[in-house]
Scaffold this motif. Structure first.
Motif, PDB file in Angstrom:
ATOM      1  N   LEU A 125      30.176 101.273 -26.001  1.00 13.66           N
ATOM      2  CA  LEU A 125      29.082 101.975 -25.335  1.00 13.66           C
ATOM      3  C   LEU A 125      28.935 101.568 -23.880  1.00 13.66           C
ATOM      4  O   LEU A 125      28.397 102.331 -23.069  1.00 13.66           O
ATOM      5  CB  LEU A 125      27.768 101.737 -26.080  1.00 13.66           C
ATOM      6  N   GLY A 126      29.399 100.376 -23.539  1.00 12.55           N
ATOM      7  CA  GLY A 126      29.329  99.918 -22.160  1.00 12.55           C
ATOM      8  C   GLY A 126      30.640 100.020 -21.408  1.00 12.55           C
ATOM      9  O   GLY A 126      30.721  99.634 -20.237  1.00 12.55           O
ATOM     10  N   ASP A 127      31.671 100.536 -22.069  1.00 13.76           N
ATOM     11  CA  ASP A 127      33.002 100.647 -21.469  1.00 13.76           C
ATOM     12  C   ASP A 127      33.123 101.993 -20.764  1.00 13.76           C
ATOM     13  O   ASP A 127      33.124 103.048 -21.405  1.00 13.76           O
ATOM     14  CB  ASP A 127      34.063 100.517 -22.570  1.00 13.76           C
ATOM     15  N   HIS A 128      33.269 101.993 -19.463  1.00 17.41           N
ATOM     16  CA  HIS A 128      33.299 103.249 -18.710  1.00 17.41           C
ATOM     17  C   HIS A 128      34.520 104.093 -19.020  1.00 17.41           C
ATOM     18  O   HIS A 128      34.542 105.290 -18.707  1.00 17.41           O
ATOM     19  CB  HIS A 128      33.212 102.956 -17.220  1.00 17.41           C
ATOM     20  N   ILE A 134      26.321 105.991 -18.400  1.00 15.57           N
ATOM     21  CA  ILE A 134      26.144 106.898 -17.276  1.00 15.57           C
ATOM     22  C   ILE A 134      25.322 106.224 -16.177  1.00 15.57           C
ATOM     23  O   ILE A 134      24.258 105.647 -16.441  1.00 15.57           O
ATOM     24  CB  ILE A 134      25.425 108.191 -17.720  1.00 15.57           C
ATOM     25  N   HIS A 135      25.814 106.320 -14.951  1.00 16.36           N
ATOM     26  CA  HIS A 135      25.088 105.783 -13.805  1.00 16.36           C
ATOM     27  C   HIS A 135      24.725 106.920 -12.866  1.00 16.36           C
ATOM     28  O   HIS A 135      25.494 107.875 -12.710  1.00 16.36           O
ATOM     29  CB  HIS A 135      25.927 104.729 -13.086  1.00 16.36           C
ATOM     30  N   GLY A 172      20.411 108.579 -15.934  1.00 17.35           N
ATOM     31  CA  GLY A 172      21.527 107.745 -16.384  1.00 17.35           C
ATOM     32  C   GLY A 172      21.201 107.057 -17.684  1.00 17.35           C
ATOM     33  O   GLY A 172      20.209 107.374 -18.354  1.00 17.35           O
ATOM     34  N   THR A 173      22.059 106.113 -18.067  1.00 20.93           N
ATOM     35  CA  THR A 173      21.847 105.352 -19.301  1.00 20.93           C
ATOM     36  C   THR A 173      20.722 104.351 -19.053  1.00 20.93           C
ATOM     37  O   THR A 173      20.889 103.380 -18.322  1.00 20.93           O
ATOM     38  CB  THR A 173      23.134 104.644 -19.738  1.00 20.93           C
ATOM     39  N   LYS A 174      19.601 104.623 -19.683  1.00 24.51           N
ATOM     40  CA  LYS A 174      18.391 103.836 -19.441  1.00 24.51           C
ATOM     41  C   LYS A 174      18.293 102.622 -20.356  1.00 24.51           C
ATOM     42  O   LYS A 174      17.687 101.606 -19.996  1.00 24.51           O
ATOM     43  CB  LYS A 174      17.168 104.740 -19.614  1.00 24.51           C
ATOM     44  N   PRO A 228      21.657  99.821 -18.754  1.00 26.79           N
ATOM     45  CA  PRO A 228      22.998 100.236 -19.171  1.00 26.79           C
ATOM     46  C   PRO A 228      23.757  99.054 -19.774  1.00 26.79           C
ATOM     47  O   PRO A 228      23.743  97.947 -19.221  1.00 26.79           O
ATOM     48  CB  PRO A 228      23.634 100.731 -17.870  1.00 26.79           C
ATOM     49  N   PRO A 229      24.425  99.251 -20.919  1.00 28.78           N
ATOM     50  CA  PRO A 229      25.031  98.117 -21.627  1.00 28.78           C
ATOM     51  C   PRO A 229      26.225  97.504 -20.917  1.00 28.78           C
ATOM     52  O   PRO A 229      26.666  96.418 -21.296  1.00 28.78           O
ATOM     53  CB  PRO A 229      25.430  98.714 -22.975  1.00 28.78           C
TER      54      PRO A 229
END
Length: 258
Positions: free
Chosen positions: A196-199, A205-206, A222-224, A245-246
């Motif tokens: 989930l934190g791997d782009h 999302i940023h 974005g990912t809140k 974001p994770p």
């Protein structure tokens, strides 16, 4: 965009394990998960302070409920989808929660959504695009996104290129999170959190500058936050929460007695 992954009836020790990113306006106020009483049940869930609902939680009966957006255009929803999650978390089983959700959808309109209702016995996905459709999920790992789930996706007229990319992201994430030989629930949850934190998977999302063509995520969005929830064979839950974001935010355990 939101991303919801669930391993259902994959691990005997924990029949429900969920890992999810919440993508939202970054200025939308919310509070971290906490335990509280709602109706006849104790619930652990965060709170959306703007509408009073939540996006993911579990109760003392071992029922997990989570919602994502569904890209179907403006349906003129009368009530927050997060309040529908609260409704479902007041119920003693996933099946009972489904009945409440279907009754509510007969009475009022909502914006489009995908809603997961899961306990040790059942996992149900309600897809709503103006009319509800409920699917009983098979045991295994499932990935739900704004445009569909697993390998079943619908490309809407709105932002079609971004929708296609999201569908591909979901399929790759599903392949990556299939259970490994001898894997335990804790190991899968850790792999899901990393993904989930791997782009490379495109689900963290940023906020960019607003895209001129309207295809990209909006500025200020974005990912809140990110959530990990595991329900053990006795129906007891464990919630770990990252308030950002994770990719850059650690998950911390939520204090709870249920």
């Amino acid at each position: 965009m939101c991303t919801l992954t669930v391993a259902w009836q994959v691990f005997d020790s924990h029949p429900v394990v969920v890992a999810a990113n919440r993508d939202e306006r970054l200025d939308r106020p919310s509070t971290a998960p906490a335990e509280f009483r709602d109706g006849e049940h104790r619930v652990v869930a965060p709170r959306d302070e703007e509408a009073g609902g939540t996006w993911l939680g579990y109760n003392d009966a071992g029922v997990v409920v989570a919602v994502t957006n569904r890209w179907v255009g403006d349906l003129g929803g009368e009530r927050s989808r997060g309040l529908l999650v609260r409704d479902a978390l007041r119920e003693p089983s996933a099946d009972a929660a489904l009945a409440v959700v279907e009754s509510e959808l007969d009475a009022r309109d909502y914006e489009g959504f995908n809603l997961l209702l899961a306990d040790a016995a059942d996992a149900l996905l309600v897809e709503y695009d103006g009319a509800p459709s409920a699917t009983r999920l098979d045991p295994g790992v499932h990935v739900v996104m704004n445009v569909g789930y697993d390998t079943t996706y619908v490309v809407p007229d709105v932002r079609p290129d971004l929708a296609r990319q999201q569908a591909e992201n979901g399929k790759r994430l599903l392949r990556a999170l299939l259970p490994e030989d001898g894997e335990r629930a804790a190991g899968w949850r850790e792999r899901a959190a990393d993904a989930l934190g791997d782009h490379d998977y495109g689900v963290c999302i940023h906020p960019p500058e607003a895209a001129a063509d309207g295809e990209g995520p909006a500025a200020g969005f974005g990912t809140k936050s990110s959530s990990l929830v595991a329900i053990d064979a006795d129906g007891r839950g464990d919630y770990r929460f990252a308030p950002g974001p994770p990719c850059v935010t650690d998950y911390e355990p939520v204090d709870s007695q249920i």
